[in-house]
Scaffold this active site. Structure first.
Site, PDB file in Angstrom:
ATOM      1  N   ASN A 293       0.853  -1.188   0.000  1.00 46.98           N
ATOM      2  CA  ASN A 293       0.000   0.000   0.000  1.00 46.98           C
ATOM      3  C   ASN A 293       0.888   1.237   0.000  1.00 46.98           C
ATOM      4  O   ASN A 293       2.121   1.138  -0.061  1.00 46.98           O
ATOM      5  CB  ASN A 293      -0.956  -0.004   1.196  1.00 46.98           C
ATOM      6  CG  ASN A 293      -0.209  -0.090   2.512  1.00 46.98           C
ATOM      7  OD1 ASN A 293       0.643   0.727   2.815  1.00 46.98           O
ATOM      8  ND2 ASN A 293      -0.543  -1.098   3.315  1.00 46.98           N
ATOM      9  N   ASP A 361      -3.926  -6.503   4.204  1.00 49.38           N
ATOM     10  CA  ASP A 361      -4.979  -7.408   4.690  1.00 49.38           C
ATOM     11  C   ASP A 361      -4.779  -8.835   4.205  1.00 49.38           C
ATOM     12  O   ASP A 361      -5.159  -9.783   4.880  1.00 49.38           O
ATOM     13  CB  ASP A 361      -6.350  -6.902   4.232  1.00 49.38           C
ATOM     14  CG  ASP A 361      -6.726  -5.579   4.877  1.00 49.38           C
ATOM     15  OD1 ASP A 361      -6.489  -5.432   6.089  1.00 49.38           O
ATOM     16  OD2 ASP A 361      -7.226  -4.688   4.169  1.00 49.38           O
ATOM     17  N   LYS A 371      10.515 -15.923 -10.687  1.00 49.68           N
ATOM     18  CA  LYS A 371       9.700 -14.864 -11.256  1.00 49.68           C
ATOM     19  C   LYS A 371       8.643 -15.447 -12.191  1.00 49.68           C
ATOM     20  O   LYS A 371       8.947 -16.274 -13.055  1.00 49.68           O
ATOM     21  CB  LYS A 371      10.582 -13.874 -12.025  1.00 49.68           C
ATOM     22  CG  LYS A 371       9.798 -12.736 -12.668  1.00 49.68           C
ATOM     23  CD  LYS A 371      10.700 -11.819 -13.471  1.00 49.68           C
ATOM     24  CE  LYS A 371       9.884 -10.745 -14.172  1.00 49.68           C
ATOM     25  NZ  LYS A 371      10.726  -9.855 -15.006  1.00 49.68           N
ATOM     26  N   PRO A 389      -2.602 -12.115   9.561  1.00 50.45           N
ATOM     27  CA  PRO A 389      -2.993 -12.015  10.970  1.00 50.45           C
ATOM     28  C   PRO A 389      -3.391 -10.590  11.317  1.00 50.45           C
ATOM     29  O   PRO A 389      -2.825  -9.628  10.787  1.00 50.45           O
ATOM     30  CB  PRO A 389      -1.726 -12.456  11.718  1.00 50.45           C
ATOM     31  CG  PRO A 389      -0.606 -12.241  10.756  1.00 50.45           C
ATOM     32  CD  PRO A 389      -1.186 -12.502   9.396  1.00 50.45           C
ATOM     33  N   ASP A 390      -4.386 -10.449  12.184  1.00 49.26           N
ATOM     34  CA  ASP A 390      -4.832  -9.134  12.657  1.00 49.26           C
ATOM     35  C   ASP A 390      -3.980  -8.773  13.878  1.00 49.26           C
ATOM     36  O   ASP A 390      -4.271  -9.197  15.007  1.00 49.26           O
ATOM     37  CB  ASP A 390      -6.307  -9.179  13.020  1.00 49.26           C
ATOM     38  CG  ASP A 390      -6.892  -7.797  13.258  1.00 49.26           C
ATOM     39  OD1 ASP A 390      -6.156  -6.938  13.786  1.00 49.26           O
ATOM     40  OD2 ASP A 390      -8.060  -7.576  12.906  1.00 49.26           O
ATOM     41  N   ILE A 391      -2.925  -8.025  13.649  1.00 49.24           N
ATOM     42  CA  ILE A 391      -1.950  -7.756  14.711  1.00 49.24           C
ATOM     43  C   ILE A 391      -2.590  -6.957  15.837  1.00 49.24           C
ATOM     44  O   ILE A 391      -2.384  -7.241  17.027  1.00 49.24           O
ATOM     45  CB  ILE A 391      -0.727  -7.016  14.126  1.00 49.24           C
ATOM     46  CG1 ILE A 391      -0.030  -7.903  13.087  1.00 49.24           C
ATOM     47  CG2 ILE A 391       0.251  -6.646  15.231  1.00 49.24           C
ATOM     48  CD1 ILE A 391       1.112  -7.219  12.355  1.00 49.24           C
ATOM     49  N   LEU A 392      -3.382  -5.945  15.501  1.00 51.07           N
ATOM     50  CA  LEU A 392      -4.005  -5.101  16.527  1.00 51.07           C
ATOM     51  C   LEU A 392      -4.968  -5.909  17.390  1.00 51.07           C
ATOM     52  O   LEU A 392      -4.909  -5.849  18.629  1.00 51.07           O
ATOM     53  CB  LEU A 392      -4.724  -3.933  15.861  1.00 51.07           C
ATOM     54  CG  LEU A 392      -5.546  -3.020  16.782  1.00 51.07           C
ATOM     55  CD1 LEU A 392      -4.665  -2.389  17.845  1.00 51.07           C
ATOM     56  CD2 LEU A 392      -6.257  -1.940  15.964  1.00 51.07           C
ATOM     57  N   PHE A 408      -4.753   2.624  14.438  1.00 51.37           N
ATOM     58  CA  PHE A 408      -4.977   3.689  13.460  1.00 51.37           C
ATOM     59  C   PHE A 408      -5.978   3.201  12.423  1.00 51.37           C
ATOM     60  O   PHE A 408      -6.005   2.006  12.093  1.00 51.37           O
ATOM     61  CB  PHE A 408      -3.668   4.093  12.785  1.00 51.37           C
ATOM     62  CG  PHE A 408      -2.970   5.228  13.459  1.00 51.37           C
ATOM     63  CD1 PHE A 408      -2.807   6.451  12.818  1.00 51.37           C
ATOM     64  CD2 PHE A 408      -2.486   5.092  14.747  1.00 51.37           C
ATOM     65  CE1 PHE A 408      -2.178   7.504  13.440  1.00 51.37           C
ATOM     66  CE2 PHE A 408      -1.853   6.141  15.379  1.00 51.37           C
ATOM     67  CZ  PHE A 408      -1.688   7.359  14.716  1.00 51.37           C
ATOM     68  N   LYS A 426     -11.888  -4.422  17.175  1.00 50.68           N
ATOM     69  CA  LYS A 426     -10.501  -4.832  17.442  1.00 50.68           C
ATOM     70  C   LYS A 426     -10.193  -4.958  18.930  1.00 50.68           C
ATOM     71  O   LYS A 426      -9.177  -5.552  19.311  1.00 50.68           O
ATOM     72  CB  LYS A 426      -9.539  -3.817  16.835  1.00 50.68           C
ATOM     73  CG  LYS A 426      -9.710  -3.596  15.334  1.00 50.68           C
ATOM     74  CD  LYS A 426      -9.199  -4.748  14.514  1.00 50.68           C
ATOM     75  CE  LYS A 426      -9.188  -4.390  13.033  1.00 50.68           C
ATOM     76  NZ  LYS A 426      -8.665  -5.470  12.195  1.00 50.68           N
TER      77      LYS A 426
END
Length: 481
Positions: A293, A361, A371, A389-392, A408, A426
């Site tokens: 991103n 995500d 390649k 994984p959802d770290i938060l 955030f 969360k």
């Protein structure tokens, strides 16, 4: 407002950002602050930032017709109990010494009948120049209280006297200036050796117009004895200066003043561990391609720097960004979300976790070892994605959960609504939400909303460094004592 009234003149130096901390601390002590921002000072801190912290209009120009119809610069110069110039640059002190009045700040300094204090901050050569020495001598002879600058590493990379003193030391000086000669005669006296109150006066009452201004013994404006040692430079190799065995430095150059060791102990996050994640993650498709991103990492790095300035031990888990490591910060570089999750878990325990990183995500279930070749007529390859994984959320539910977990939320619409939903989903204590539909990602300014369980606090647009300092101050206030 029963507390002391401070008129703060913010000069044009890199140390101007510390005026924000000074404003907030004086207000927490019960005082009021009116800010005058010079043209140079506005290059480093915005009027909106100072207005948000002081909750008063910030004055920037002599040619404000609404105010000047009532001679506003004269009124400003007479309303305060103390005028503080911080930072006082070489240029500003030269103008003060010469009596030049060519803008709002210098005009009111010439017009004031109140005590004036100058807090110098400049390059070591400038501070030691014969012209600056003469100007300082002239100002002191005229009754201006010019504080001695600190010695240490500077933004320009040199080392020596010229650094703005630590804000705690400035508070001590302001308290002494307010108490000196103005302490009510009937105020309860105490032995100066017991370290209580301003100049040995617990709960000193400052006189203003025949009315006592109470300064409670617990107020940060009340000077107390303390032990603080000068913090050594965080990168001694970079500045080629020995850091061990520094002798205590005098708090005040005047005879009879106590010595204070300067250090980190007084800072709001001293003894705390702050864990910050920043930047994007890169999820490999093959050895040369990845999913990512647009996160620049600037806001997260600014928060890590502000936490270190506040005295914390800081661990910064950084995705792939090209940003310098802030002084005093331990940096752990990672590439993928899985690596970031492992690094966060390994960095625990922490008192505060600030999850600023824009973690991808999804990742490719099985990235290619070689390649992937584009073949004519075959179309693009099919990529099987799996959720990262959802770290938060994992951190918020973990057994070693920090006391304050902050996430955030970068949104492009319905920013506050989505942030509120994310906070509950969360399990975070706070969500810092911002609208990234413009050029925030990669830009130098940010507009954020602090979403807690009971409130939403919206900050005006300001540099990301200022956002970081305000957030860190609020983090410190939220921690259990």
């Amino acid at each position: 407002m029963n507390g002391p009234r401070i008129l703060l003149v913010v000069g044009g130096g890199i140390a101007a950002y510390k005026s924000c901390e000074l404003v907030r601390t004086i207000r927490k002590a019960g005082g009021s602050v009116t800010c005058v921002l010079t043209e140079g000072g506005a290059k480093f801190v915005t009027p909106m930032t100072l207005a948000a912290l002081s909750e008063k209009p910030v004055h920037t120009t002599l040619w404000d017709l609404r105010n000047e119809a009532e001679m506003g610069h004269i009124q400003l110069s007479r309303e305060a109990d103390l005028v503080v110039v911080c930072p006082a640059t070489a240029d500003l002190m030269a103008k003060m010494a010469a009596g030049i009045a060519d803008d709002l700040a210098t005009t009111l300094l010439l017009a004031t009948d109140k005590p004036v204090m100058a807090i110098p901050a400049m390059n070591v050569r400038m501070w030691q120049h014969a012209a600056t020495i003469r100007n300082v001598q002239s100002l002191r002879a005229s009754g201006v209280d010019v504080m001695e600058p600190d010695e240490g590493p500077m933004a320009c990379g040199e080392f020596g006297p010229g650094r703005l003193p630590e804000v705690q030391m400035i508070w001590q000086r302001i308290a002494q200036a307010l108490a000196g000669g103005s302490v009510m005669d009937d105020a309860p006296q105490a032995d100066a050796a017991d370290g209580q109150g301003v100049g040995g006066v617990p709960g000193a009452a400052i006189a203003r117009g025949g009315k006592a201004i109470g300064l409670g013994a617990s107020s940060p404006l009340v000077a107390t004895k303390g032990e603080a040692r000068a913090a050594p430079p965080t990168d001694p190799d970079a500045i080629n200066h020995l850091t061990g065995g520094a002798a205590p430095q005098p708090f005040d150059p005047l005879a009879g003043q106590p010595d204070f060791d300067r250090g980190l102990e007084h800072r709001p996050l001293y003894g705390r561990h702050v864990l910050v994640t920043a930047g994007p993650t890169h999820e490999p498709i093959d050895p040369v391609r990845y999913i990512a991103n647009r996160s620049s990492g600037k806001q997260g790095f600014a928060i890590a720097a502000a936490a270190a300035e506040a005295g914390a031990r800081v661990t910064l888990v950084a995705g792939p960004v090209h940003l310098p490591t802030p002084p005093g910060v331990e940096r752990i570089d990672v590439e993928s979300a899985l690596e970031m999750a492992d690094a966060v878990e390994a960095a625990l325990p922490a008192d505060i976790a600030v999850m600023v990183a824009a973690v991808a995500d999804w990742r490719v279930s099985r990235s290619a070892d070689q390649k992937l070749k584009k073949k004519s007529g075959d179309g693009p390859p099919t990529l099987e994605l799996t959720e990262n994984p959802d770290i938060l959320a994992t951190l918020a539910k973990s057994a070693g959960r920090p006391s304050l977990v902050v996430g955030f939320a970068a949104e492009t619409q319905d920013v506050i609504r989505y942030a509120r939903e994310k906070r509950v989903r969360k399990g975070a204590d706070w969500i810092i939400a911002n609208d990234v539909s413009g050029d925030v990602m990669g830009g130098d300014a940010n507009t954020v909303h602090i979403v807690t369980g009971s409130d939403v606090i919206s900050l005006p647009e300001m540099p990301k460094e200022d956002v970081a300092r305000i957030l860190v101050e609020r983090f410190a206030d939220a921690l259990p004592r």
